[in-house]
Design a protein around this motif. Structure first.
Motif, mmCIF file in Angstrom:
data_model
loop_
_atom_site.group_PDB
_atom_site.id
_atom_site.type_symbol
_atom_site.label_atom_id
_atom_site.label_comp_id
_atom_site.label_asym_id
_atom_site.label_seq_id
_atom_site.Cartn_x
_atom_site.Cartn_y
_atom_site.Cartn_z
ATOM 1 N N GLN A 1 -58.059 -27.437 -49.519
ATOM 2 C CA GLN A 1 -59.222 -26.633 -49.909
ATOM 3 C C GLN A 1 -60.515 -27.172 -49.317
ATOM 4 O O GLN A 1 -61.318 -26.419 -48.747
ATOM 5 N N GLU B 1 -62.526 -24.893 -46.549
ATOM 6 C CA GLU B 1 -63.823 -24.357 -46.968
ATOM 7 C C GLU B 1 -64.973 -24.979 -46.180
ATOM 8 O O GLU B 1 -65.980 -24.311 -45.904
ATOM 9 N N SER C 1 -61.556 -19.434 -46.488
ATOM 10 C CA SER C 1 -61.229 -19.397 -47.915
ATOM 11 C C SER C 1 -59.725 -19.558 -48.125
ATOM 12 O O SER C 1 -58.916 -19.254 -47.245
ATOM 13 N N LYS D 1 -63.009 -13.322 -47.413
ATOM 14 C CA LYS D 1 -62.877 -13.675 -48.821
ATOM 15 C C LYS D 1 -61.416 -13.959 -49.174
ATOM 16 O O LYS D 1 -60.505 -13.532 -48.469
ATOM 17 N N PRO D 2 -61.168 -14.665 -50.280
ATOM 18 C CA PRO D 2 -59.799 -15.094 -50.597
ATOM 19 C C PRO D 2 -58.910 -14.008 -51.195
ATOM 20 O O PRO D 2 -57.693 -14.186 -51.246
ATOM 21 N N THR E 1 -55.159 -9.147 -46.874
ATOM 22 C CA THR E 1 -56.494 -9.497 -47.345
ATOM 23 C C THR E 1 -57.189 -8.219 -47.819
ATOM 24 O O THR E 1 -57.118 -7.182 -47.169
#
Length: 273
Positions: free
Chosen positions: A176, A180, A185, A233-234, A247
């Motif tokens: 992570q 990031e 993400s 975005k995640p 996604t």
């Protein structure tokens, strides 16, 4: 061609004990199980090596599926995804904004600039070798290339931490924090998993977390690490076929996966090419 291993025939012959850690019942495996996983992992990685020259502009994902299927059968193994909980193919092929579990199709033709994840799992002598790899179709965008590199590097940074006494929180945090920091993400809906004589087992291996938390690693644990990292975005959603995860914002996603075992002093990657 892979030779059949002369190994015991019941699951208990491969398990030293079962432990409880962070509320999960986790099997610890013996030397014979390590031997079985080496063979299965080697065949899985060889399958990806085999199809690499075929991954090019103009080929269908169905063709890649057939090549992997035939290669696996030729080597006295079984494609684990085929008919698993109704999944219709022998591999997963996830293109561009598909996060995971993309279903091969004769109408999905690879084109220049695409990025592709091929996820292969073979069953050899009862053991599961599970791995995935990213491919570039011709020249890809700088963003796509960076995403692939960061995803691979995040996996290897996590693997470098695997040893007795480390935690799954350490592993998730490493993935992570690095992803990031590069502007990407982490997908949180899907995770790595235990494996060995079963496809999906404890522990669950999430790709985010807090150092020093979660399952404490012990010698004999087998599991995958398989970060899915998005350019945007995640968030993800699963399509109407019940499998294909994409996604939500239709940005690119990448994934790499290795199967590994915790040794007395560190880690063994079973699916290293």
């Amino acid at each position: 061609m892979t030779q059949a291993l002369q190994t015991p025939t019941t699951p208990q012959d491969f398990i030293t004990k079962t432990i409880t850690s962070d509320g999960q019942e986790i099997r610890l495996h013996n030397k014979a199980a390590f031997d079985g996983m080496r063979a299965a992992g080697r065949l899985a990685s060889q399958t990806l090596d085999y199809i690499t020259p075929f991954v090019e502009e103009g080929v269908s994902t169905e063709k890649l599926d057939q090549l992997c299927h035939d290669f696996t059968i030729k080597h006295n193994a079984t494609p684990a995804p085929l008919n698993y909980r109704g999944y219709p193919k022998s591999i997963c092929t996830s293109v561009n904004h598909v996060v995971c579990h993309g279903i091969p199709s004769p109408t999905k033709i690879l084109k220049k600039g695409d990025i592709l994840n091929v996820d292969v799992t073979v069953i050899l002598n009862g053991f599961y070798g599970d791995t995935s790899r990213m491919f570039k179709i011709g020249k890809v965008s700088n963003l796509a290339s960076k995403l692939i590199d960061v995803t691979y590097d995040s996996l290897m940074r996590a693997i470098d931490l695997v040893k007795p006494g480390a935690t799954l929180g350490d592993i998730g945090h490493a993935i992570q924090i690095y992803a990031e920091s590069q502007g990407f993400s982490i997908v949180k809906e899907f995770c790595g998993h235990g494996l060995g004589l079963v496809f999906h087992d404890a522990p669950e291996v999430v790709h985010f977390g807090t150092p020093g938390t979660g399952v404490v690693l012990e010698e004999g644990m087998f599991f995958t690490i398989e970060p899915m990292i998005n350019a945007g975005k995640p968030g993800t959603k699963t399509l109407s076929d019940g499998w294909t995860a994409v996604t939500r914002d239709k940005t690119l996603s990448a994934q790499f996966e290795h199967s590994l075992g915790v040794t007395a002093t560190g880690v063994e990657i079973f699916t290293r090419s």
